[in-house]
Design an enzyme around this catalytic site. Sequence first.
Site, short mmCIF file in Angstrom:
data_model
loop_
_atom_site.label_atom_id
_atom_site.label_comp_id
_atom_site.label_asym_id
_atom_site.label_seq_id
_atom_site.Cartn_x
_atom_site.Cartn_y
_atom_site.Cartn_z
CD1 TRP A 181 45.44 32.37 32.42
CD2 TRP A 181 43.76 31.13 31.62
NE1 TRP A 181 45.97 31.34 31.69
CE2 TRP A 181 44.97 30.58 31.19
CE3 TRP A 181 42.56 30.53 31.23
CZ2 TRP A 181 45.04 29.43 30.38
CZ3 TRP A 181 42.62 29.39 30.42
CH2 TRP A 181 43.85 28.86 30.02
CG ASP B 182 42.18 31.53 38.01
OD1 ASP B 182 42.87 30.65 38.54
OD2 ASP B 182 42.05 31.65 36.76
CE LYS C 154 48.43 26.13 34.19
NZ LYS C 154 47.30 27.02 34.31
#
Length: 362
Positions: free
Chosen positions: A99, A173, A197
């Site tokens: 990511w 993030d 999530k």
Amino acid sequence: MKKYNFSAGPSILPQEVIKQTADAVLEFQGEGLSILEISHRAKYFQPVLDEAEALMKELLQIPDGYKTIFLGGGASMQFCMVPFNCLEKKAAFINTGVWSKKAIKEAKAFGEVVEVASSAADNFTHIPMDFEVPQDADYLHITTNNTIYGTEIHDAKLFEIYNKKGSVPLIADMSSDILSRPLDVSQYDIIYGGAQKNLAPAGVTFVIVKEDALGKVTRHIPTMLDYRTHIEGGSMFNTPPVLPIYSAMLTLRWLKANGGLQAAEQRNIAKANLLYDCIDSSKIFQGTVQTEDRSRMNICFVLKPEYQELEADFMVYATQCGMVGIKGHRLVGGFRASCYNAMTLEGVQALVDCIHAYEAKI
Ligand SMILES: *Cc1c(COP(=O)(O)O)cnc(C)c1O
């Protein structure tokens, strides 16, 4: 049979959030309409959005001067929106895996990118801390929890990063560990993440943004990609993802009713300890991550080399025990049990029992 959902994302939500969402799909607050068909402009939806924002502020103790907005596009959209809005010349990144790399790739289109630290050489099994942040960078970007590799920047290293960044703004993030523990939001200019999530079904992205951080770049920003558009529009510049925002609001209510983030953190520590202790004392399994950087959210483990051939067999066995979503990401292999906020200690205990039963039978 009872199923235990350890999926990495979309992922487990509290049962009562799923039930209340289902109720609202059938009939929203006794209005004779489904939440799927109400206007986002109508009187019905504004209170939902307001409550979601207020609960984010309350739970995360977001200081004044910040706004929480709810957008579409996923965390992946933020990989370009962040540099669009904030990268004038140079951005610094700590590379902790897939990511981070995606965020780095997008930022490169907007300016100079400095990768100040990376654990790539060790297949991202730890959080690299040997770095300096160039003080002329527009921001330092971090990924606080690395969903794929099962590493997380715990408080000790987070505090070290707060110190090391000097006067450079921090952007994070937090897709996979937001709301799993208390957080000092004042250390950040922007915190973002996909909600699927730890917060809501897929389809909504949260962005916590310090208003002072905006308006500093000289480029033209397309209207939809400009944070200011969505701050001014109160997340209603265009049609927001109504249903996932409603579920997010319900999850936030659930978190508050269950003692807020301090209590959530204690539950997450207890769950992670239970599973890591099982893995560490296992005769056939081992962890994949340096101990101090192990994620509480995504717990990765593999078979020891001498038991490698049991991988498919254990998957079948675990599936028979009701375990769902524990196959590891292909970049790590083995197994990954995602233990987000809604996963119960009882669910983790069921996985531990399943592992013990398997070990006893081979
Ligand atoms: C899942 C995930 C993403 C991608 O989120 P999308 O909403 O699918 O774009 C980004 N970063 C992290 C840390 C993730 O776990």
